[in-house]
Design a protein around this motif. Structure first.
Motif, PDB file in Angstrom:
ATOM      1  N   ALA A  86      39.413  33.532  47.062  1.00  0.00           N
ATOM      2  CA  ALA A  86      40.305  34.460  45.976  1.00  0.00           C
ATOM      3  C   ALA A  86      38.865  34.163  44.978  1.00  0.00           C
ATOM      4  CB  ALA A  86      41.170  32.463  45.414  1.00  0.00           C
ATOM      5  N   GLY A  87      39.850  35.298  44.101  1.00  0.00           N
ATOM      6  CA  GLY A  87      38.907  35.918  43.170  1.00  0.00           C
ATOM      7  C   GLY A  87      39.632  36.387  42.220  1.00  0.00           C
ATOM      8  N   TYR A  88      38.770  37.416  40.673  1.00  0.00           N
ATOM      9  CA  TYR A  88      39.491  37.680  39.556  1.00  0.00           C
ATOM     10  C   TYR A  88      39.053  39.123  40.077  1.00  0.00           C
ATOM     11  CZ  TYR A  88      42.196  33.947  37.374  1.00  0.00           C
ATOM     12  OH  TYR A  88      42.099  33.236  37.330  1.00  0.00           O
ATOM     13  N   PHE A  89      39.300  40.393  40.231  1.00  0.00           N
ATOM     14  CA  PHE A  89      38.825  41.550  40.093  1.00  0.00           C
ATOM     15  C   PHE A  89      39.308  42.723  39.081  1.00  0.00           C
ATOM     16  CE2 PHE A  89      39.060  39.239  43.820  1.00  0.00           C
ATOM     17  CZ  PHE A  89      37.413  39.514  45.040  1.00  0.00           C
ATOM     18  N   THR A  90      38.724  43.985  39.357  1.00  0.00           N
ATOM     19  CA  THR A  90      38.750  44.848  38.351  1.00  0.00           C
ATOM     20  C   THR A  90      39.695  46.029  39.192  1.00  0.00           C
ATOM     21  OG1 THR A  90      37.114  46.177  38.653  1.00  0.00           O
ATOM     22  CG2 THR A  90      37.318  45.373  36.408  1.00  0.00           C
ATOM     23  N   ILE A  91      41.454  46.396  38.395  1.00  0.00           N
ATOM     24  CA  ILE A  91      41.787  46.927  39.236  1.00  0.00           C
ATOM     25  C   ILE A  91      40.681  48.177  40.709  1.00  0.00           C
ATOM     26  CG2 ILE A  91      43.028  49.118  39.542  1.00  0.00           C
ATOM     27  CD1 ILE A  91      44.297  48.508  37.297  1.00  0.00           C
ATOM     28  N   ASP A  92      39.885  49.125  40.595  1.00  0.00           N
ATOM     29  CA  ASP A  92      38.793  49.586  40.955  1.00  0.00           C
ATOM     30  C   ASP A  92      38.552  48.393  41.940  1.00  0.00           C
ATOM     31  OD1 ASP A  92      39.328  51.689  40.079  1.00  0.00           O
ATOM     32  OD2 ASP A  92      37.698  51.588  38.583  1.00  0.00           O
TER      33      ASP A  92
END
Length: 122
Positions: A86-92
């Motif tokens: 699981a993680g947080y990501f920018t749209i790109d």
């Protein structure tokens, strides 16, 4: 789920790869409660301030998908029996991580202010 840095929460499941956290609504459970529960179960993150972005109906499968936006309030990123990461990501970054085209389209629809709220029938 979008954090305070405008990054998207994704989970990496065992069958579909990277995607939004999600799942099924249990009997006698509200859509909002199911969203809160599923995000916690799959990512370890507690959320609130849920808002409806749109609805997708997959007619041939008798499936309805509610797309909700929420804010994190507590918790620590973790995995579960349903997720291997699981993680947080920018749209790109998220576009590169998500391999299923329909999930990429879903994500982009959720960030297109001109499309919200949306009702998609497939």
């Amino acid at each position: 789920m979008v954090n305070h840095g405008n990054k998207i929460l994704l989970v990496n499941g065992y069958t579909r790869g990277w995607e939004f956290p999600g799942g099924f609504v249990r009997k006698d459970e509200s859509i909002k409660a199911a969203g809160i529960r599923e995000v916690k179960e799959e990512s370890g993150i507690n959320i609130d301030h849920l808002h409806l972005l749109g609805v997708e109906q997959i007619v041939m499968k008798s499936t309805i998908v509610f797309l909700l936006k929420a804010n994190p309030v507590s918790g620590k990123l973790s995995i579960s029996s349903e997720t291997k990461d699981a993680g947080y990501f920018t749209i790109d970054e998220a576009k590169r991580k998500i391999t299923l085209e329909s999930f990429k389209e879903r994500m982009m629809r959720c960030f297109d202010a001109q499309e919200i709220p949306f009702l998609i029938e497939k």
